[in-house]
Design a protein around this motif. Sequence first.
Motif, PDB file in Angstrom:
ATOM      1  N   GLY A  15       1.111  -1.548   0.239  1.00  0.00           N
ATOM      2  CA  GLY A  15      -0.093  -0.110  -0.094  1.00  0.00           C
ATOM      3  C   GLY A  15       0.847   1.501   0.124  1.00  0.00           C
ATOM      4  N   SER A  16      -0.104   2.852   0.181  1.00  0.00           N
ATOM      5  CA  SER A  16       0.614   3.666   0.455  1.00  0.00           C
ATOM      6  C   SER A  16       0.194   4.502   1.277  1.00  0.00           C
ATOM      7  CB  SER A  16       0.518   4.387  -1.280  1.00  0.00           C
ATOM      8  OG  SER A  16       1.000   3.858  -2.392  1.00  0.00           O
ATOM      9  N   LEU A  17       1.138   5.683   1.829  1.00  0.00           N
ATOM     10  CA  LEU A  17       0.892   6.311   2.291  1.00  0.00           C
ATOM     11  C   LEU A  17       2.162   7.665   2.367  1.00  0.00           C
ATOM     12  CD1 LEU A  17       1.380   4.661   5.914  1.00  0.00           C
ATOM     13  CD2 LEU A  17      -0.683   6.109   4.838  1.00  0.00           C
ATOM     14  N   ARG A  18       0.987   8.930   2.699  1.00  0.00           N
ATOM     15  CA  ARG A  18       2.019  10.365   1.972  1.00  0.00           C
ATOM     16  C   ARG A  18       1.635  11.030   3.722  1.00  0.00           C
ATOM     17  NH1 ARG A  18      -0.291  14.358  -2.662  1.00  0.00           N
ATOM     18  NH2 ARG A  18       0.784  13.263  -3.659  1.00  0.00           N
ATOM     19  N   LEU A  19       3.215  11.171   3.945  1.00  0.00           N
ATOM     20  CA  LEU A  19       3.317  12.091   5.042  1.00  0.00           C
ATOM     21  C   LEU A  19       3.311  13.482   4.658  1.00  0.00           C
ATOM     22  CD1 LEU A  19       6.793   9.564   7.233  1.00  0.00           C
ATOM     23  CD2 LEU A  19       3.138   9.458   7.589  1.00  0.00           C
ATOM     24  N   SER A  20       3.391  14.522   5.948  1.00  0.00           N
ATOM     25  CA  SER A  20       3.278  15.495   5.562  1.00  0.00           C
ATOM     26  C   SER A  20       4.008  15.850   6.812  1.00  0.00           C
ATOM     27  CB  SER A  20       1.993  16.533   5.452  1.00  0.00           C
ATOM     28  OG  SER A  20       1.121  16.236   4.107  1.00  0.00           O
ATOM     29  N   CYS A  21       4.689  17.752   6.481  1.00  0.00           N
ATOM     30  CA  CYS A  21       5.262  18.350   7.449  1.00  0.00           C
ATOM     31  C   CYS A  21       5.376  19.755   7.112  1.00  0.00           C
ATOM     32  CB  CYS A  21       7.153  17.452   8.119  1.00  0.00           C
ATOM     33  SG  CYS A  21       7.548  18.313   9.119  1.00  0.00           S
ATOM     34  N   GLN A  22       4.632  20.178   8.269  1.00  0.00           N
ATOM     35  CA  GLN A  22       4.697  21.536   8.348  1.00  0.00           C
ATOM     36  C   GLN A  22       5.860  22.246   9.289  1.00  0.00           C
ATOM     37  OE1 GLN A  22       1.061  22.775   8.778  1.00  0.00           O
ATOM     38  NE2 GLN A  22       1.113  24.996   7.187  1.00  0.00           N
ATOM     39  N   ALA A  23       6.552  23.271   8.873  1.00  0.00           N
ATOM     40  CA  ALA A  23       6.685  24.042   9.864  1.00  0.00           C
ATOM     41  C   ALA A  23       6.649  25.614   9.862  1.00  0.00           C
ATOM     42  CB  ALA A  23       8.219  24.734   8.825  1.00  0.00           C
ATOM     43  N   SER A  24       6.733  25.902  11.095  1.00  0.00           N
ATOM     44  CA  SER A  24       6.593  27.306  11.097  1.00  0.00           C
ATOM     45  C   SER A  24       7.363  27.866  10.629  1.00  0.00           C
ATOM     46  CB  SER A  24       6.552  27.576  12.732  1.00  0.00           C
ATOM     47  OG  SER A  24       7.422  27.262  13.559  1.00  0.00           O
ATOM     48  N   GLY A  25       7.161  29.405  10.712  1.00  0.00           N
ATOM     49  CA  GLY A  25       8.261  30.768  10.511  1.00  0.00           C
ATOM     50  C   GLY A  25       8.533  30.816   8.969  1.00  0.00           C
ATOM     51  N   SER A  26       9.098  31.475   8.520  1.00  0.00           N
ATOM     52  CA  SER A  26       9.626  32.057   7.685  1.00  0.00           C
ATOM     53  C   SER A  26      10.916  31.746   6.840  1.00  0.00           C
ATOM     54  CB  SER A  26       8.847  34.071   7.954  1.00  0.00           C
ATOM     55  OG  SER A  26      10.379  33.883   8.603  1.00  0.00           O
ATOM     56  N   ASN A  27      10.650  31.862   5.217  1.00  0.00           N
ATOM     57  CA  ASN A  27      12.016  31.632   4.917  1.00  0.00           C
ATOM     58  C   ASN A  27      12.406  29.961   5.178  1.00  0.00           C
ATOM     59  OD1 ASN A  27      13.047  34.525   4.440  1.00  0.00           O
ATOM     60  ND2 ASN A  27      13.264  34.516   6.927  1.00  0.00           N
ATOM     61  N   PHE A  28      11.208  29.104   4.295  1.00  0.00           N
ATOM     62  CA  PHE A  28      11.200  27.752   5.066  1.00  0.00           C
ATOM     63  C   PHE A  28      12.193  27.552   3.062  1.00  0.00           C
ATOM     64  CE2 PHE A  28      10.089  23.718   5.006  1.00  0.00           C
ATOM     65  CZ  PHE A  28       9.661  23.535   4.225  1.00  0.00           C
ATOM     66  N   GLU A  29      12.850  28.402   2.790  1.00  0.00           N
ATOM     67  CA  GLU A  29      13.512  27.870   0.595  1.00  0.00           C
ATOM     68  C   GLU A  29      15.112  27.739   1.779  1.00  0.00           C
ATOM     69  OE1 GLU A  29      11.793  30.868   1.684  1.00  0.00           O
ATOM     70  OE2 GLU A  29      12.408  32.380   0.882  1.00  0.00           O
ATOM     71  N   TYR A  30      14.796  28.509   3.313  1.00  0.00           N
ATOM     72  CA  TYR A  30      16.705  27.974   2.996  1.00  0.00           C
ATOM     73  C   TYR A  30      16.936  27.485   4.602  1.00  0.00           C
ATOM     74  CZ  TYR A  30      16.853  33.148   0.505  1.00  0.00           C
ATOM     75  OH  TYR A  30      17.059  33.787   0.275  1.00  0.00           O
ATOM     76  N   TYR A  31      16.581  26.086   4.511  1.00  0.00           N
ATOM     77  CA  TYR A  31      16.106  24.771   5.058  1.00  0.00           C
ATOM     78  C   TYR A  31      16.019  23.802   3.662  1.00  0.00           C
ATOM     79  CZ  TYR A  31      14.607  27.546   9.257  1.00  0.00           C
ATOM     80  OH  TYR A  31      15.091  28.763  10.231  1.00  0.00           O
TER      81      TYR A  31
END
Length: 126
Positions: A15-31
């Motif tokens: 089977g399949s699963l999709r995990l999600s991870c939401q980050a707080s804060g700004s400048n996500f592209e710099y991680y």
Amino acid sequence: VQLVESGGGLVQSGGSLRLSCQASGSNFEYYAMGWFRQAPGKEREEVACISSIDGSTYYADSAKGRFTIFSDNAKNTVYLQMNSLKPEDTAVYYCAAVSGSYYGGTPVATAEYDYWGQGTQVTVSS
């Protein structure tokens, strides 16, 4: 940075699963973001990592061809699409982040990541 995972659960082998991870804060592209997992009695291991600034990815051998990591910078969210799941994929899956502009590659080792989510359980039944 606070990380909140979701999407784990119980699934049958194949089977399949999709995990999600939401980050707080700004400048996500710099991680750089990573998915790691830890099975009972085993050390935490890397699964897949991604640089948010250019999309460079890394996959552990166990994930290649079955898992896909991708991010939506507008939503500060990284995903792990897991297909063809096997019982040996059973583990607690953790999202992690480390700040920096990573071009052409991404940190892989657990020790390189500074921020961690609480984990989400994935159980694959045979």
